[in-house]
Design a protein around this motif. Structure first.
Motif, PDB file in Angstrom:
ATOM      1  N   ARG A 171      -5.805  66.864  -3.276  1.00 53.25           N
ATOM      2  CA  ARG A 171      -5.531  65.431  -3.311  1.00 53.25           C
ATOM      3  C   ARG A 171      -5.053  64.984  -1.939  1.00 53.25           C
ATOM      4  O   ARG A 171      -4.247  65.652  -1.306  1.00 53.25           O
ATOM      5  N   LEU A 172      -5.587  63.840  -1.488  1.00 51.22           N
ATOM      6  CA  LEU A 172      -5.194  63.309  -0.189  1.00 51.22           C
ATOM      7  C   LEU A 172      -5.221  61.794  -0.268  1.00 51.22           C
ATOM      8  O   LEU A 172      -6.253  61.192  -0.541  1.00 51.22           O
ATOM      9  N   VAL A 173      -4.074  61.170  -0.080  1.00 46.83           N
ATOM     10  CA  VAL A 173      -3.964  59.715  -0.102  1.00 46.83           C
ATOM     11  C   VAL A 173      -3.329  59.281   1.206  1.00 46.83           C
ATOM     12  O   VAL A 173      -2.265  59.772   1.576  1.00 46.83           O
ATOM     13  N   VAL A 174      -3.993  58.367   1.899  1.00 47.45           N
ATOM     14  CA  VAL A 174      -3.464  57.824   3.152  1.00 47.45           C
ATOM     15  C   VAL A 174      -3.376  56.320   2.999  1.00 47.45           C
ATOM     16  O   VAL A 174      -4.368  55.663   2.698  1.00 47.45           O
ATOM     17  N   ARG A 175      -2.215  55.751   3.204  1.00 45.98           N
ATOM     18  CA  ARG A 175      -2.062  54.310   3.004  1.00 45.98           C
ATOM     19  C   ARG A 175      -1.043  53.751   3.988  1.00 45.98           C
ATOM     20  O   ARG A 175      -0.135  54.461   4.432  1.00 45.98           O
ATOM     21  N   GLY A 176      -1.231  52.500   4.324  1.00 53.46           N
ATOM     22  CA  GLY A 176      -0.269  51.824   5.180  1.00 53.46           C
ATOM     23  C   GLY A 176       0.971  51.466   4.393  1.00 53.46           C
ATOM     24  O   GLY A 176       0.914  51.111   3.214  1.00 53.46           O
ATOM     25  N   THR A 177       2.117  51.564   5.040  1.00 51.15           N
ATOM     26  CA  THR A 177       3.387  51.251   4.377  1.00 51.15           C
ATOM     27  C   THR A 177       4.149  50.235   5.217  1.00 51.15           C
ATOM     28  O   THR A 177       4.296  50.408   6.429  1.00 51.15           O
TER      29      THR A 177
ATOM     30  N   PRO B 255      -0.829  47.544  12.598  1.00 56.58           N
ATOM     31  CA  PRO B 255       0.466  48.136  12.947  1.00 56.58           C
ATOM     32  C   PRO B 255       1.600  47.132  12.973  1.00 56.58           C
ATOM     33  O   PRO B 255       2.758  47.490  12.761  1.00 56.58           O
ATOM     34  N   ALA B 256       1.286  45.863  13.229  1.00 53.25           N
ATOM     35  CA  ALA B 256       2.344  44.852  13.254  1.00 53.25           C
ATOM     36  C   ALA B 256       2.905  44.602  11.858  1.00 53.25           C
ATOM     37  O   ALA B 256       4.104  44.368  11.695  1.00 53.25           O
ATOM     38  N   ALA B 257       2.032  44.655  10.847  1.00 51.86           N
ATOM     39  CA  ALA B 257       2.473  44.404   9.475  1.00 51.86           C
ATOM     40  C   ALA B 257       2.901  45.680   8.760  1.00 51.86           C
ATOM     41  O   ALA B 257       3.804  45.662   7.930  1.00 51.86           O
ATOM     42  N   THR B 258       2.233  46.774   9.060  1.00 51.92           N
ATOM     43  CA  THR B 258       2.536  48.059   8.429  1.00 51.92           C
ATOM     44  C   THR B 258       2.754  49.094   9.526  1.00 51.92           C
ATOM     45  O   THR B 258       1.814  49.770   9.942  1.00 51.92           O
ATOM     46  N   PRO B 259       3.972  49.197  10.039  1.00 49.03           N
ATOM     47  CA  PRO B 259       4.222  50.049  11.208  1.00 49.03           C
ATOM     48  C   PRO B 259       4.073  51.537  10.956  1.00 49.03           C
ATOM     49  O   PRO B 259       3.980  52.307  11.896  1.00 49.03           O
ATOM     50  N   THR B 260       4.026  51.942   9.700  1.00 52.21           N
ATOM     51  CA  THR B 260       3.893  53.375   9.413  1.00 52.21           C
ATOM     52  C   THR B 260       2.802  53.581   8.365  1.00 52.21           C
ATOM     53  O   THR B 260       2.398  52.664   7.657  1.00 52.21           O
ATOM     54  N   MET B 261       2.356  54.823   8.277  1.00 55.30           N
ATOM     55  CA  MET B 261       1.403  55.218   7.248  1.00 55.30           C
ATOM     56  C   MET B 261       1.966  56.426   6.506  1.00 55.30           C
ATOM     57  O   MET B 261       2.602  57.292   7.114  1.00 55.30           O
ATOM     58  N   THR B 262       1.697  56.463   5.215  1.00 54.30           N
ATOM     59  CA  THR B 262       2.179  57.547   4.369  1.00 54.30           C
ATOM     60  C   THR B 262       1.004  58.419   3.958  1.00 54.30           C
ATOM     61  O   THR B 262      -0.038  57.910   3.555  1.00 54.30           O
ATOM     62  N   ILE B 263       1.175  59.720   4.100  1.00 54.29           N
ATOM     63  CA  ILE B 263       0.149  60.676   3.701  1.00 54.29           C
ATOM     64  C   ILE B 263       0.692  61.523   2.560  1.00 54.29           C
ATOM     65  O   ILE B 263       1.670  62.257   2.734  1.00 54.29           O
TER      66      ILE B 263
ATOM     67  N   THR C  49       4.709  64.772   1.254  1.00 52.80           N
ATOM     68  CA  THR C  49       4.552  63.392   1.711  1.00 52.80           C
ATOM     69  C   THR C  49       5.062  63.302   3.141  1.00 52.80           C
ATOM     70  O   THR C  49       6.176  63.752   3.440  1.00 52.80           O
ATOM     71  N   THR C  50       4.234  62.729   4.017  1.00 50.28           N
ATOM     72  CA  THR C  50       4.583  62.617   5.437  1.00 50.28           C
ATOM     73  C   THR C  50       4.367  61.178   5.873  1.00 50.28           C
ATOM     74  O   THR C  50       3.447  60.507   5.411  1.00 50.28           O
ATOM     75  N   THR C  51       5.226  60.707   6.767  1.00 50.34           N
ATOM     76  CA  THR C  51       5.092  59.368   7.337  1.00 50.34           C
ATOM     77  C   THR C  51       4.796  59.489   8.820  1.00 50.34           C
ATOM     78  O   THR C  51       5.465  60.237   9.533  1.00 50.34           O
ATOM     79  N   VAL C  52       3.773  58.767   9.272  1.00 52.08           N
ATOM     80  CA  VAL C  52       3.390  58.783  10.685  1.00 52.08           C
ATOM     81  C   VAL C  52       3.283  57.345  11.167  1.00 52.08           C
ATOM     82  O   VAL C  52       3.113  56.420  10.370  1.00 52.08           O
ATOM     83  N   PRO C  53       3.393  57.115  12.490  1.00 48.79           N
ATOM     84  CA  PRO C  53       3.212  55.751  13.010  1.00 48.79           C
ATOM     85  C   PRO C  53       1.797  55.245  12.729  1.00 48.79           C
ATOM     86  O   PRO C  53       0.825  55.988  12.819  1.00 48.79           O
ATOM     87  N   ALA C  54       1.685  53.992  12.368  1.00 51.08           N
ATOM     88  CA  ALA C  54       0.375  53.396  12.107  1.00 51.08           C
ATOM     89  C   ALA C  54      -0.340  53.121  13.417  1.00 51.08           C
ATOM     90  O   ALA C  54       0.284  52.901  14.451  1.00 51.08           O
ATOM     91  N   VAL C  55      -1.656  53.158  13.367  1.00 55.01           N
ATOM     92  CA  VAL C  55      -2.474  52.867  14.546  1.00 55.01           C
ATOM     93  C   VAL C  55      -3.596  51.934  14.152  1.00 55.01           C
ATOM     94  O   VAL C  55      -3.961  51.826  12.991  1.00 55.01           O
ATOM     95  N   ASP C  56      -4.134  51.238  15.151  1.00 61.03           N
ATOM     96  CA  ASP C  56      -5.290  50.385  14.953  1.00 61.03           C
ATOM     97  C   ASP C  56      -6.468  51.010  15.668  1.00 61.03           C
ATOM     98  O   ASP C  56      -6.311  51.810  16.582  1.00 61.03           O
ATOM     99  N   GLY C  57      -7.673  50.631  15.261  1.00 61.73           N
ATOM    100  CA  GLY C  57      -8.848  51.135  15.972  1.00 61.73           C
ATOM    101  C   GLY C  57      -9.254  52.503  15.475  1.00 61.73           C
ATOM    102  O   GLY C  57      -9.008  52.877  14.339  1.00 61.73           O
TER     103      GLY C  57
END
Length: 707
Positions: free
Chosen positions: A700-706, A655-663, A677-685
């Protein structure tokens, strides 16, 4: 009241000298610690313990999310976070806090029993808890239950002390320990509900008899402080209260089995009720004789918590099994100890000498303790919940390791030094799942040689997974470890999946398909194939794994039953002499009725028709009673089973390097494919960043850190 308690203790010391009587709690604790320390590191960590280890290495915010996501509370994980920095991560180090908490519980219970009934009661209660097989079992696991039991017992003792001698120090101690209790386990609220009733009862009595409001006011103040301190966790508590833990509603057989194990009478077999029922009834009678002593009532109240949890399980949500009620075993041991002492007291009332009555109680206590200790000896020889140590030894860390369900792979991670090997199953597996087969969403390929570990999978589920893998891999007989099956997978060389080859005539330059010495496919003239429709329509993806030999391109064409062929795709080659892959989209409603062909002279290792594109996501069950999250429909797409199915990016997200995730998702809405396309806060763990709704059909489903 204090004077009468001291007199009771002196009369109950019986044959024990005062010095020995005072030292009995310490002796019981030493015995308990020795029993819990024995073979502490012999067993492999099982899944829940490995999850404790994982949580101990998370940042605080991720750790609290992890606890909430597993219907746990964060105190034990927070403690373990600091403990491992000092003691390390070995099995013994991870389990030692539980062993210490279990031994301290014996010390506190023996002391409290000595305070209310003298040396004999203290010794009996302490020894019964020290050798209790269930208490020993959970004291040798890296989980929160012994800590919860210690806090519950100490809170009950502090409550009794405050009722007898109200002062601010005792009240503050009670409030602090009680806050720890409810942050250690949700069942702590059941005990605090009983404590609230005791505050009201004793406070009202004190107001009526002495015009002293301190107990009533102290209870109100303590619960106000506890309520305020719990504010950060209320929403997690209400969520857990609504969902419960993934255990079935207890039946009569389960209830009696749990009680038998909690009393450590498993070795008594079918005769256990003939031991337990008389002792429990005598114990309740003895407690009834001592109702004026708050210490007796408060400690005995621990035994009421399992009964209350059973009631909750029947009327609302399942929270009753041996693991969940284990923190309150000290209360049951106390009631049984009172019953054993009462048996001697009955004989004393019929003119048996005091020493003779005490001897009878000692003999009865030794008999019950011996049965309990036999159960403890059985525990030493019992295999672990899952033998991840042996499974990890079977794994070659240089090869891909696939684990179902993927979230259970933390056990292998622990034994391989924390290496990130817990990956989902390969994407090439999913399209071959037949009928009721189901697998997690996947994004990686298994390679030539890999390992599959199945755990927490029911028989039909395991069969479906293996059935889906066999067209792709040669699968060895499983290496069976406790709770686990480990399979070696060797990839088949030439493989055509969900396609039917045509004109496959062996021999000759004009043959449609030939097989190389290495077992790969080689295209000749008329190397054609048809897509195996399986009842679906569109779209398709043709996946080709080919040898990049030569600098010329090769083509894929299609032709209807009647008519000319049409170019579908041109695939380049660069003469790198390596295996490369190409994915050719075929968005044609009549594709399943056409014949496709590939240019002559291409060496192919995999020719596969894929019915959907799903990439970049892992999935985890969320509150379901089984492990099915996604179902492969007849038309080739995936559909969610149940609500709140969680998905994560396949790669670790900081989350420190990629604060959001794109779906990026393509799903069916009212019969039409919709992309969003949706952006959500990134989480760890292992928290749940994205919760998929029920009955969602996904292409189709792609989840990646942004960043």
């Amino acid at each position: 009241m204090a004077v009468s308690q001291d007199a009771d203790r002196r009369s109950a010391n019986g044959p024990f000298p005062t010095a020995i009587a005072i030292g009995i709690p310490a002796l019981c604790a030493i015995l308990a610690f020795g029993i819990r320390l024995w073979n502490l590191g012999d067993k492999s960590l099982w899944l829940d313990e490995a999850l404790s280890w994982r949580a101990a290495h998370m940042p605080f915010s991720a750790m609290t999310d992890f606890a909430a996501g597993h219907a746990d509370t964060p105190l034990y994980y927070a403690f373990l976070t600091y403990w491992v920095k000092v003691a390390g991560n070995s099995e013994v180090a991870l389990r030692l806090p539980s062993a210490l908490a279990g031994a301290l519980s014996v010390l506190v219970l023996a002391w409290a029993a000595w305070r209310v009934g003298g040396a004999l009661l203290g010794a009996v209660a302490g020894v019964l808890l020290a050798v209790n097989a269930a208490a020993v079992t959970f004291s040798q696991e890296a989980r929160m239950y012994p800590l919860t039991g210690l806090l519950a017992l100490v809170a009950s003792v502090l409550l009794a002390s405050f009722v007898v001698r109200p002062n601010l120090l005792r009240l503050a101690g009670y409030a602090i320990v009680s806050i720890g209790l409810v942050y250690a386990h949700y069942s702590g609220w059941v005990l605090l509900t009983l404590h609230g009733a005791l505050f009201v009862t004793y406070g009202t009595q004190r107001m009526w008899e002495r015009r002293d409001p301190r107990v009533l006011a102290g209870g109100i103040a303590a619960f106000a402080v506890i309520g305020i301190a719990y504010i950060p966790w209320y929403h997690h508590f209400f969520h857990a209260a609504g969902t419960g833990v993934p255990i079935p509603t207890p039946t009569w057989a389960v209830t009696t089995g749990v009680l038998r194990s909690a009393l450590s009478l498993d070795r008594a077999g079918r005769y256990w009720p003939y031991i337990a029922v008389p002792l429990l009834l005598l114990g309740l009678a003895g407690i009834a004789r001592r109702l004026k002593d708050p210490m007796v009532v408060c400690v005995a109240a621990l035994a009421i918590v399992p009964v209350a949890m059973l009631d909750i399980s029947i009327v609302r949500t399942p929270v009753f099994n041996l693991k969940q009620i284990s923190p309150y075993i000290p209360g049951l041991c106390f009631v049984v100890a009172v019953g054993i002492v009462e048996a001697g007291a009955l004989l004393r009332r019929i003119r048996l000498p005091a020493r003779g009555a005490a001897s009878v109680s000692i003999a009865l206590a030794a008999f019950v303790a011996l049965i309990a200790f036999q159960g403890t000896r059985d525990w030493y020889g019992t295999p672990p919940g899952e033998d991840w140590r042996s499974a990890a030894a079977h794994v070659d860390a240089q090869q891909p390791v696939y684990i179902f369900p993927w979230w259970s792979g933390v056990g292998v991670n622990y034994y391989l030094g924390g290496a990130d090997v817990a990956r989902p199953l390969p994407a090439s597996v999913v399209p071959s799942v037949l009928d009721d087969g189901y697998l997690p969403i996947t994004s990686a390929h298994a390679g030539e040689q890999s390992t599959l570990i199945l755990t927490h999978a029911r028989g039909p589920e395991s069969d479906a997974i293996l059935k889906s893998l066999r067209p792709y891999f040669s699968i060895t007989e499983p290496a069976g470890y406790w709770g686990l099956h480990v399979y070696s997978l060797r990839r088949n060389t030439a493989a055509e999946h969900n396609v039917d080859l045509t004109d496959n005539v062996a021999g000759g330059d004009n043959a449609g398909w030939t097989t190389t010495a290495d077992g790969d496919l080689r295209t000749g003239d008329n190397a054609s194939f048809k897509l195996r429709s399986g009842g679906g329509s569109t779209p398709f993806t043709l996946h080709v794994e080919y040898l990049d030999a030569g600098s010329d391109s090769f083509g894929v064409t299609s032709a209807p039953a009647q008519g000319d062929a049409a170019d579908v795709a041109t695939i380049p080659r660069t003469d790198s002499n390596t295996w490369r892959t190409a994915d050719v989209p075929i968005d044609d409603r009549k594709a399943s009725d056409k014949t496709f062909a590939i240019t002559r002279g291409v060496t192919i290792r995999t020719l596969e028709m894929r019915r959907y594109v799903l990439e970049g996501a892992d999935v985890l069950r969320s509150g379901a009673s089984d492990f099915r999250q996604w179902f492969l429909r007849g038309d080739g797409y995936l559909e969610t089973i149940g609500a709140n199915v969680c998905v994560w990016p396949s790669a670790h997200v900081d989350p420190a390097a990629t604060p959001t995730m794109t779906i990026d998702i393509t799903y069916k809405d009212a019969g039409r494919w919709v992309s969003s396309t949706t952006t959500v806060p990134a989480v760890d763990g292992l928290s749940c960043p994205i919760a998929m709704p029920a009955s969602l059909v996904v292409k189709r489903l792609v989840v990646r850190g942004t960043p």
